[in-house]
Every structure is written in structure tokens, then in C-alpha cells.
Design an enzyme around this catalytic site. Structure first.
Site, PDB file in Angstrom:
ATOM      1  N   ARG A  36       0.828  -1.214   0.000  1.00 42.54           N
ATOM      2  CA  ARG A  36       0.000   0.000   0.000  1.00 42.54           C
ATOM      3  C   ARG A  36       0.863   1.264   0.000  1.00 42.54           C
ATOM      4  O   ARG A  36       0.480   2.279  -0.578  1.00 42.54           O
ATOM      5  CB  ARG A  36      -0.954  -0.009   1.196  1.00 42.54           C
ATOM      6  CG  ARG A  36      -2.116  -0.980   0.986  1.00 42.54           C
ATOM      7  CD  ARG A  36      -3.121  -0.947   2.108  1.00 42.54           C
ATOM      8  NE  ARG A  36      -4.355  -1.614   1.708  1.00 42.54           N
ATOM      9  CZ  ARG A  36      -5.394  -1.817   2.505  1.00 42.54           C
ATOM     10  NH1 ARG A  36      -5.345  -1.390   3.760  1.00 42.54           N
ATOM     11  NH2 ARG A  36      -6.479  -2.424   2.064  1.00 42.54           N
ATOM     12  N   LYS A 197     -19.482 -17.648   1.028  1.00 44.57           N
ATOM     13  CA  LYS A 197     -20.906 -17.464   1.300  1.00 44.57           C
ATOM     14  C   LYS A 197     -21.644 -16.605   0.285  1.00 44.57           C
ATOM     15  O   LYS A 197     -21.188 -15.521  -0.086  1.00 44.57           O
ATOM     16  CB  LYS A 197     -21.085 -16.851   2.694  1.00 44.57           C
ATOM     17  CG  LYS A 197     -20.594 -17.765   3.821  1.00 44.57           C
ATOM     18  CD  LYS A 197     -20.839 -17.123   5.170  1.00 44.57           C
ATOM     19  CE  LYS A 197     -20.451 -18.065   6.298  1.00 44.57           C
ATOM     20  NZ  LYS A 197     -20.702 -17.454   7.623  1.00 44.57           N
ATOM     21  N   GLY A 354      -9.399  -9.003  -0.865  1.00 45.32           N
ATOM     22  CA  GLY A 354      -8.252  -9.617  -0.192  1.00 45.32           C
ATOM     23  C   GLY A 354      -7.918 -11.021  -0.648  1.00 45.32           C
ATOM     24  O   GLY A 354      -6.791 -11.303  -1.069  1.00 45.32           O
ATOM     25  N   GLY A 377     -13.405  -3.548   0.719  1.00 50.45           N
ATOM     26  CA  GLY A 377     -14.809  -3.147   0.816  1.00 50.45           C
ATOM     27  C   GLY A 377     -15.228  -2.178  -0.271  1.00 50.45           C
ATOM     28  O   GLY A 377     -16.333  -2.286  -0.830  1.00 50.45           O
TER      29      GLY A 377
END
Length: 395
Positions: A36, A197, A354, A377
């Protein structure tokens, strides 16, 4: 493009408040992965080259409005200095006396890092007075933290409404890549969505079936879709309470003309362990005492053929239990195929999240993708079709 870039701003002699994401992993006081940090260097260097004075705003961890010593950004400073090849000055607060004094003392060619914005509870509340206190420190605001753009915080949204604002180089690259992938993409478009999921990616799937031509579903999610079709998945990870929802997504996809690609053959094992005894069976032939841990070779061929007929690929999530061999086989093969097509100029490939980045790095494919998003996100919310406050504020 409603937002401005650094090229459109007058930076010479200006203090440029630059929101960055340097929320990097640290062990024993040392940064263990500076990815980053590397990604924000072009923005800092371009501001310096234009005569601007970069003042870096960032969060680190989740101190929840308290001053937590182990979450001080001072721990990131040595890695930032090493990457930049320049000394980086540090202020012990991001507003108030320490920040004002440090900014006032900053000379041309110098870089200043302010303390963790989340040491103030007002940051996450997007408090107007806090945003104004930040804005008072500079002349121009530059947001280079796409990964935090889905948060309406003082340093990502509030401040952007108070100063001339623009996107940094990383933000610019992220937005351009995502616009190319989902805004006005070259068609056909294929999306790969994997992971454990269905419940965590409902909005994503609902948005994608109306925007892409082909949707590859992998990982534990695929098991839930197989179960929704009445297929016995044995002891596989599956959300049996989500089968009605999976059926609704399949119906919605059919109505939208989106081709859903589920595994036709699967790799099964009796234990979740590296190099566990395994076999490849038809997707509808999983033994009662086994679990599906990867897509099979026929499924991979079909995915590869879909990539070959597509112009744009968006990827979020692995196709199997990529963390352990040999259940990383499908993810690796599909990733390398996408990389090969991208390198040849036949596919625009954009990936993020990720697990996705980890899986593509493990496959040795990441560097050959068109664009790899460092955001988690924010990347997902963009794919879900949501407005990101930090981006909206720039326009």
C-alpha cells in the site's frame, strides 16, 4: 469523468492535504508488507514535482476515537521514508497545535505525515467541525485512498467539500479501471465471483447479473447454487438456508440474458487438509461423506473458453479452497488463462478483494492482469453498484 486529477490542479507553493491508505500489516514494530505504501508513491512524487507540499492524512487500525499508542502512524514512518527515499516529518496529531506547527514549518520538497485520524471519534462520525479543522491545514485536497472511499468520514468525504479537490494517481487508476470494467465495458463481459458465502455477496450477484454477459460462480458459493438445483453436495460448505435466494438469482440472470456458469465437475475429499486424498466426480455425484473443495478440469476448460470469447473480466473471489494444495488447481489455471489473454491484449482484466489478490499472487498471475485493486470493501461496493461517498465528494 466528473472528478479532477492532479494535472488539473494548481499545486505550486500549495499545501496539499493528501488522504492515503497506509493501513499496512505490522509485526514487532516493523511493516511486513509495504504494497500500500508503494502504491501511493506516484501521487506524493507528482505533488512534489509540481511544487506542492504533501501532508499525508491516514488511519491505522481501529482505535475507536481513542489515542492508542500501538496504533500510532509513527510505526509506518520508517517504511514510508525507505520507500520514498526521503525523510518524512511527523506530527503527533492530525488537527490542533501540533498539526498546525508542523504544517507551518514544512518546506518545499518535504513530506509530512499527520497522526492517525481515527484517534478522533469525530473522524468516523464525519463531524463538520473536525473536517473543517483538517481543511484549515491546507489549500488543496487530494484523495488517493480508494480503499477508504466507501466510508463517509471526515478525512474522506467531509474535507472534500471544503477545499478544491482531486483524485490522486492511485484513486485515478482505480476509478479508470473500474469504469472500464463496469461503467462502459467492452463486451462480452465475464465476472468471476467466488468465496465461501452467498449471503455476503447477495447485492454483488444481484447487480452483476444485470450488467455482465457471463457470471462464473465458484468456491463455497457454487455449492449453495448446486444445492438450489436439488443437487446433493454431501458435507460441502453450503448455505442451505440461502437456496431460495440462489434460485431467485438464477431466475433473475435468465431474465437478464446472463449466462451463469457453475461447476459441472468437482474435486472432492473427505478431509480439509493439504494433499488430502481426493477424486474428481460429476457435480451431481458428490459422495454423502465427502466435501467439494475445488472445481474440476472440465469446469476449468469451460471457464477458459468463456474468457477467450470475452473482452472484459471482473474477478472477485477464488474458485476453490485455494489456500491448500491441490485445491488451488482451478483458481490457478483460470487465473493463468486470464493473465495470458490480458498480456496478449485480448482481455481487460480487473480484480480485487483480499482473498482474490492473495489467490492471484499465489497463482503467479496478478502482475499480468490489467489492473489489481488494493481495495477490499470499496471494490465490492463499487461492484454492487453503490455510490462511494469519498468518490462522490470529489465531483
Amino acid at each position: 469523468m466528473a472528478w479532477k486529477t492532479l494535472d488539473e490542479m494548481e499545486l505550486n507553493g500549495k499545501t496539499v492535504l493528501t488522504r492515503v491508505d497506509i493501513n499496512v500489516p505490522v509485526k514487532d514494530g516493523v511493516v511486513t508488507d509495504d504494497t500500500r505504501i508503494q502504491r501511493i508513491l506516484p501521487t506524493i512524487r507528482d505533488i512534489l514535482a509540481a511544487g506542492g507540499k504533501p501532508v499525508l492524512l491516514a488511519h491505522f487500525g481501529r482505535p475507536k476515537g481513542q489515542r492508542v499508542p500501538e496504533m500510532s502512524l509513527s510505526v509506518v514512518r520508517p517504511a514510508l521514508e525507505a520507500a520514498l527515499g526521503l525523510p518524512v516529518k511527523f506530527a503527533e496529531d492530525c488537527i490542533g497545535g501540533p498539526a498546525k506547527q508542523a504544517v507551518a514549518a514544512l518546506q518545499a520538497g518535504e513530506v509530512l505525515l499527520l497522526e492517525n485520524t481515527r484517534f478522533h471519534a469525530e473522524e468516523t462520525k464525519n463531524d463538520g467541525a473536525f473536517a473543517a479543522a483538517l481543511a484549515a491545514l491546507g489549500n488543496v485536497y487530494c484523495n488517493d485512498a480508494f480503499s477508504a472511499a466507501h466510508r463517509a468520514h471526515g478525512s474522506t468525504e467531509g474535507i472534500a467539500r471544503l477545499l478544491p479537490a482531486c483524485a490522486g494517481r492511485l484513486m485515478q487508476a482505480e476509478l479508470s479501471a473500474l469504469e472500464a470494467a463496469l461503467g462502459e465495458p467492452e463486451r462480452p463481459v465475464v465476472a468471476v465471483v467466488g468465496g465461501a458465502k452467498v449471503s455476503t455477496k447477495l447485492e454483488l450477484l444481484g447487480n452483476l447479473v444485470e450488467k455482465v454477459n457471463h457470471l462464473v460462480i465458484g468456491g463455497g458459493m457454487a455449492n449453495t447454487f448446486l444445492a438450489a438445483q436439488g443437487i446433493n453436495v454431501g458435507k460441502s460448505l453450503a448455505e442451505h438456508d440461502m437456496t431460495d435466494t440462489a434460485s431467485e438469482i438464477l431466475t433473475k440472470a435468465q431474465a437478464a440474458g446472463c449466462n451463469i456458469i457453475l461447476p459441472t465437475d468437482v474435486v472432492v475429499a473427505r478431509e480439509f487438509a493439504a494433499n488430502a486424498a481426493n477424486e474428481t466426480v460429476a457435480a451431481d455425484a458428490c459422495p454423502e461423506d465427502a466435501m467439494i473443495l475445488d472445481a474440476g478440469p472440465d469446469s476449468v476448460v469451460r471457464i477458459a473458453e468463456t474468457f477467450e470469447m470475452s473482452k472484459t473480466l471482473i474477478w472477485n473471489g477464488p474458485l476453490g479452497a485455494f489456500e491448500i494444495e491441490p485445491f488451488d488447481t482451478a483458481t490457478n489455471a483460470a487465473a493463468l488463462k486470464a493473465a495470458e489473454l490480458s498480456e496478449a491484449g485480448n482481455l481487460i482484466s480487473v480484480a480485487g478483494g483480499g482473498d482474490t489478490v492473495a489467490a492471484l499472487n499465489k497463482a503467479g498471475a496478478a502482475e499480468r492482469f490489467t489492473y489489481i485493486s488494493t481495495a477490499g470493501g470499496a471494490f465490492l461496493e463499487w461492484m454492487e453498484g453503490k455510490t462511494l461517498p469519498g468518490v462522490a465528494a470529489l465531483s
